[in-house]
Enzyme design. Structure first.
Site, PDB file in Angstrom:
ATOM      1  N   LYS A  75       0.832  -1.212   0.000  1.00  0.00           N
ATOM      2  CA  LYS A  75       0.000   0.000   0.000  1.00  0.00           C
ATOM      3  C   LYS A  75       0.865   1.261   0.000  1.00  0.00           C
ATOM      4  O   LYS A  75       0.723   2.125  -0.859  1.00  0.00           O
ATOM      5  CB  LYS A  75      -0.942  -0.013   1.221  1.00  0.00           C
ATOM      6  CG  LYS A  75      -1.982  -1.136   1.171  1.00  0.00           C
ATOM      7  CD  LYS A  75      -2.930  -1.098   2.338  1.00  0.00           C
ATOM      8  CE  LYS A  75      -2.273  -1.391   3.663  1.00  0.00           C
ATOM      9  NZ  LYS A  75      -1.799  -2.775   3.826  1.00  0.00           N
ATOM     10  N   VAL A  76       1.782   1.344   0.966  1.00  0.00           N
ATOM     11  CA  VAL A  76       2.601   2.550   1.044  1.00  0.00           C
ATOM     12  C   VAL A  76       3.567   2.606  -0.141  1.00  0.00           C
ATOM     13  O   VAL A  76       3.705   3.649  -0.811  1.00  0.00           O
ATOM     14  CB  VAL A  76       3.380   2.616   2.381  1.00  0.00           C
ATOM     15  CG1 VAL A  76       4.248   3.875   2.430  1.00  0.00           C
ATOM     16  CG2 VAL A  76       2.428   2.587   3.578  1.00  0.00           C
ATOM     17  N   ASP A  82       9.370  -6.821  -4.836  1.00  0.00           N
ATOM     18  CA  ASP A  82       8.389  -7.366  -3.892  1.00  0.00           C
ATOM     19  C   ASP A  82       8.053  -8.770  -4.369  1.00  0.00           C
ATOM     20  O   ASP A  82       7.421  -8.950  -5.402  1.00  0.00           O
ATOM     21  CB  ASP A  82       7.120  -6.487  -3.870  1.00  0.00           C
ATOM     22  CG  ASP A  82       6.140  -6.908  -2.776  1.00  0.00           C
ATOM     23  OD1 ASP A  82       6.051  -8.116  -2.490  1.00  0.00           O
ATOM     24  OD2 ASP A  82       5.471  -6.018  -2.226  1.00  0.00           O
ATOM     25  N   ALA A 127       9.610   2.367   6.929  1.00  0.00           N
ATOM     26  CA  ALA A 127       8.942   1.077   7.194  1.00  0.00           C
ATOM     27  C   ALA A 127       9.191   0.652   8.637  1.00  0.00           C
ATOM     28  O   ALA A 127       8.417   1.016   9.539  1.00  0.00           O
ATOM     29  CB  ALA A 127       9.432   0.027   6.207  1.00  0.00           C
ATOM     30  N   ARG A 128      10.268  -0.059   8.874  1.00  0.00           N
ATOM     31  CA  ARG A 128      10.626  -0.468  10.228  1.00  0.00           C
ATOM     32  C   ARG A 128      12.140  -0.454  10.360  1.00  0.00           C
ATOM     33  O   ARG A 128      12.863  -0.928   9.463  1.00  0.00           O
ATOM     34  CB  ARG A 128      10.126  -1.894  10.523  1.00  0.00           C
ATOM     35  CG  ARG A 128       8.636  -1.959  10.859  1.00  0.00           C
ATOM     36  CD  ARG A 128       8.336  -1.252  12.192  1.00  0.00           C
ATOM     37  NE  ARG A 128       6.927  -1.255  12.513  1.00  0.00           N
ATOM     38  CZ  ARG A 128       6.085  -0.262  12.217  1.00  0.00           C
ATOM     39  NH1 ARG A 128       6.497   0.811  11.565  1.00  0.00           N
ATOM     40  NH2 ARG A 128       4.834  -0.329  12.597  1.00  0.00           N
ATOM     41  N   GLU A 158      13.169   2.132  19.583  1.00  0.00           N
ATOM     42  CA  GLU A 158      12.563   3.466  19.574  1.00  0.00           C
ATOM     43  C   GLU A 158      12.172   3.879  20.987  1.00  0.00           C
ATOM     44  O   GLU A 158      11.528   3.089  21.688  1.00  0.00           O
ATOM     45  CB  GLU A 158      11.332   3.474  18.658  1.00  0.00           C
ATOM     46  CG  GLU A 158      11.737   3.275  17.202  1.00  0.00           C
ATOM     47  CD  GLU A 158      10.590   3.371  16.209  1.00  0.00           C
ATOM     48  OE1 GLU A 158       9.431   3.563  16.630  1.00  0.00           O
ATOM     49  OE2 GLU A 158      10.850   3.256  15.008  1.00  0.00           O
ATOM     50  N   HIS A 213       9.530   8.620  14.118  1.00  0.00           N
ATOM     51  CA  HIS A 213       8.413   7.745  13.704  1.00  0.00           C
ATOM     52  C   HIS A 213       7.130   8.565  13.479  1.00  0.00           C
ATOM     53  O   HIS A 213       6.103   8.365  14.142  1.00  0.00           O
ATOM     54  CB  HIS A 213       8.174   6.651  14.766  1.00  0.00           C
ATOM     55  CG  HIS A 213       7.465   5.446  14.210  1.00  0.00           C
ATOM     56  ND1 HIS A 213       7.671   4.176  14.665  1.00  0.00           N
ATOM     57  CD2 HIS A 213       6.524   5.328  13.230  1.00  0.00           C
ATOM     58  CE1 HIS A 213       6.898   3.323  14.004  1.00  0.00           C
ATOM     59  NE2 HIS A 213       6.191   4.001  13.124  1.00  0.00           N
ATOM     60  N   LEU A 214       7.238   9.467  12.518  1.00  0.00           N
ATOM     61  CA  LEU A 214       6.131  10.385  12.255  1.00  0.00           C
ATOM     62  C   LEU A 214       5.306  10.020  11.024  1.00  0.00           C
ATOM     63  O   LEU A 214       4.376  10.742  10.670  1.00  0.00           O
ATOM     64  CB  LEU A 214       6.689  11.812  12.032  1.00  0.00           C
ATOM     65  CG  LEU A 214       7.266  12.519  13.247  1.00  0.00           C
ATOM     66  CD1 LEU A 214       7.763  13.920  12.847  1.00  0.00           C
ATOM     67  CD2 LEU A 214       6.234  12.622  14.353  1.00  0.00           C
ATOM     68  N   GLY A 215       5.672   8.877  10.391  1.00  0.00           N
ATOM     69  CA  GLY A 215       5.034   8.548   9.119  1.00  0.00           C
ATOM     70  C   GLY A 215       3.520   8.623   9.145  1.00  0.00           C
ATOM     71  O   GLY A 215       2.887   9.121   8.214  1.00  0.00           O
TER      72      GLY A 215
END
Ligand SMILES: NC(=O)c1ccc[n+]([C@@H]2O[C@H](COP(=O)([O-])OP(=O)(O)OC[C@H]3O[C@@H](n4cnc5c(N)ncnc54)[C@H](O)[C@@H]3O)[C@@H](O)[C@H]2O)c1
Ligand SMILES: O=C(O)[C@H](O)COP(=O)(O)O
Length: 636
Positions: free
Chosen positions: A243-244, A263, A323-324, A353, A372-374
């Site tokens: 999605k992102v 992917d 992402a992570r 984090e 972590h503001l996404g």
């Protein structure tokens, strides 16, 4: 094999309370499948069981001191976990929903309308564990670790974990599944916000926005130092075209970039539709000027960007990660930045984090960071909060959740069609296991579904789960639901195989009959053994209610309500009257009766549905009727 000693009356352990006669209810909700025995006689009870020290997955007798729906059906007479099923109207006590991270006000409003909401932020792991045993639902973002200890500490009460966002790497899904706890997320509400943040970081990194801002605020004017690079015409590799990733790709195309993606699971046509080529991992990282990460953190993606893979990248590559943090080996990234393989990185997420204050990565002059503001736009947070609140309330009410992460998704139309068969499946499992001598040692169960429909057109996951529930719950303290059925069966060494047979009947109905066979066990009731040596019972749905239609090789026809007495007798006149009289004398109401025989005047089986459990005296008298060769009393 049937034991020859099975010609004696069989008494099951008594119920601790008398069941209230009820008509069977159709399981109208997912929670019915998740948290209660379906369409069994149900009585409302106040349970105040003392806490039990359950070392593993949700015990049926887990500590709950609120209203529970108790199903007086299992031979062991244990109480089911608390339930807020719609079947019996609104719950008498409100569920408690713990919100452990900041959630948008509109979402909180949705939650408050349904339950008692407690917002407790920044709980330590110990505090969360001690709080959780009084909570029915927990809502988290990425900052709360929902570990196995949390599920253990919940003592069976926690029914749903709502992740207000996409990534569920902070929730121990395996433990949730083992404990029968549903996990739902809000997978779409923050997609655009995350994609926009990715693009913001990409552009900010390329033009040194953060560094230049810090420099000018420090009183400097460094126009030559902060000359950037252009995006137009450059190749961007999107790693993870979900999605992102696809929203980032769409926006990057708009900026004039050449976008490729890697992917392993993405359909090529979706990529092609956006003008994006799907390529191999090595091709993506080897040709890109910019790499943007959008895959989930899984064991397969953990530290997938490491010394070895950085070495394969084009010198001077620039990396964005929204992402992570865990997908990058952060020490390796520092080395790659120092050596110049990676010219710049822009990071929104970190392995730990918040990252340590002295993190070399965070402090690196070629690294731009955000905390972590996404997903943190007002719009996204408002949507996420509503989406997760509705999902959690829905799950607590028993509705199907479209965003369940650890339960099979069954579309509502399939669910409504299968509902009566779900009830039948559980009852057949429950009956079959009660025919097993000793009740345990079952290793292999075969389920045969006869249907006019194509085998591919029949989703049997719910039915299998309910048969598993019916078989396991009467003989163990395990609590089985849709989430943990397969796991529990496996854990108990129970192999459930399924066979679908196409029969010539009406395709209007999904299933013609369900047969449950248990092999390699002895039976309490020799007549329950079919010609192939297995305990075998079969049922159908008739007029919307489950019916037992065969036992061993005898055909019967009895509605599966209340309790059941099965007798094998010599086929002769007067048998129904004799048994009926005894039951009448003992004030036991007969609801159904059916006689099936193989050969006239030889052997027959009488199936008698009774509302009440006959007392020992009544059962003894039935056993003493000379023509009765064996009988068994079964609780549904
Ligand atoms: N920074 C933030 O605030 C923020 C916001 C939203 C999402 N996220 C994170 O972004 C990531 C993507 O979110 P999404 O909503 O697009 O999820 P998604 O599930 O829609 O997409 C993830 C994609 O990654 C692919 N994938 C899986 N394994 C892969 C592998 N080994 N290599 C390449 N691709 C692989 C999947 O096939 C899928 O298409 C998640 O980790 C999510 O937690 C972060
Ligand atoms: O996975 C996600 O949805 C994002 O990382 C957002 O996380 P957050 O809810 O903690 O902002």
């Amino acid at each position: 094999m049937a034991s020859s000693s099975s010609l004696k009356p069989i008494f099951s352990s008594p119920l601790t309370s008398s069941p209230t006669p009820h008509s069977p209810k159709k399981p109208s909700s997912l929670l019915s499948f998740l948290h209660s025995t379906t369409s069994t006689p149900i009585s409302l009870k106040l349970s105040s069981n003392p806490p039990r020290n359950n070392s593993h997955p949700r015990s049926k007798s887990s500590a709950v001191t609120n209203v529970v729906l108790k199903t007086d059906t299992s031979p062991e007479t244990t109480s089911a976990p608390s339930n807020y099923s719609q079947d019996l109207g609104p719950p008498l006590t409100k569920p408690t929903i713990l919100v452990s991270e900041k959630l948008g006000e509109k979402g909180l409003e949705v939650l408050r309308e349904f339950g008692h909401v407690e917002c407790l932020y920044d709980l330590s792991p110990d505090q969360l564990c001690s709080k959780i045993s009084s909570c029915d639902a927990l809502i988290v973002r990425s900052g709360t670790k929902v570990t196995r200890q949390v599920f253990e500490a919940s003592n069976g009460r926690l029914k749903v974990v709502g992740r207000a966002g996409v990534g569920i790497d902070n929730v121990d899904l395996q433990a949730a599944t083992e404990f029968g706890c549903l996990v739902v997320n809000a997978p779409t509400a923050n997609t655009v916000a995350a994609a926009e943040h990715g693009i913001a970081l990409l552009a900010a990194m390329a033009r040194n926005v953060a560094q230049a801002d810090a420099s000018i605020k420090a009183g400097k004017w460094q126009r030559n130092k902060y000359v950037g690079v252009s995006l137009v015409g450059k190749t961007l590799a999107v790693m993870g075209f979900g999605k992102v990733g696809s929203e980032v790709a769409r926006r990057a195309k708009g900026l004039g970039m050449n976008v490729i993606a890697h992917d392993p699971y993405a359909p090529a046509d979706r990529a092609r539709a956006l003008g994006v080529d799907l390529v191999s991992f090595d091709q993506a990282i080897g040709t890109a000027d910019f790499i943007s990460l959008h895959m989930p953190l899984t064991p397969a993606t953990s530290k997938v960007f490491n010394d070895e893979t950085f070495a394969k990248m084009k010198k001077g590559v620039r990396i964005v990660n929204v992402a992570r943090g865990g997908v990058i080996d952060e020490d390796a990234l520092v080395k790659a930045l120092d050596s110049g393989i990676v010219a710049q990185a822009a990071l929104d997420v970190f392995t730990k984090e918040p990252p340590p204050k002295d993190s070399r990565l965070v402090q690196h002059e070629n690294v731009t960071v955000t905390p972590h503001l996404g997903a943190s736009t007002k719009e996204a947070q408002a949507c996420v909060a509503i989406e997760i609140a509705e999902a959690v309330v829905g799950a607590l009410k028993g509705e199907l959740s479209a965003t369940a992460v650890n339960a099979p998704m069954v579309p509502p139309e399939v669910l409504s069609e299968l509902s009566p068969y779900v009830a039948l499946a559980e009852k057949l499992g429950r009956l079959a296991v009660q025919l097993v001598a000793g009740g345990s040692g079952i290793k292999s169960v075969k389920v045969v579904y006869k249907s006019a429909r194509d085998p591919d057109d029949l989703d049997t996951r719910l039915l299998r789960a309910m048969i598993t529930k019916g078989i396991i719950e009467p003989i163990s303290s395990s609590f089985v639901n849709l989430v943990n059925a397969d796991f529990t069966a496996k854990e108990k060494g129970l192999r459930i195989s399924e066979e679908r047979i196409v029969v010539d009947s009406s395709p209007e109905f999904p299933i013609d009959s369900i047969q449950v066979q248990i092999s390699n066990v002895e039976s309490k009731f020799a007549s329950g053994i079919s010609d192939n040596g297995d305990i075998s019972i079969e049922g159908k749905v008739k007029y919307g209610t489950p019916h037992l239609t065969s036992v061993g090789s005898f055909a019967v026809d009895v509605s599966l309500e209340g309790n059941l007495i099965l007798c094998r007798q010599v086929d002769q006149p007067g048998m129904i009257g004799q048994v009926g009289n005894i039951l009448g004398e003992h004030n036991v109401n007969v609801s159904f009766m059916s006689v099936g025989r193989t050969v006239r005047r030889k052997k027959a089986i009488m199936a008698i549905g009774v509302d009440e459990k006959p007392d020992k005296e009544a059962l003894k008298k039935i056993g003493e009727i000379p023509a009765i060769e064996e009988f068994v009393f079964l609780k549904l």
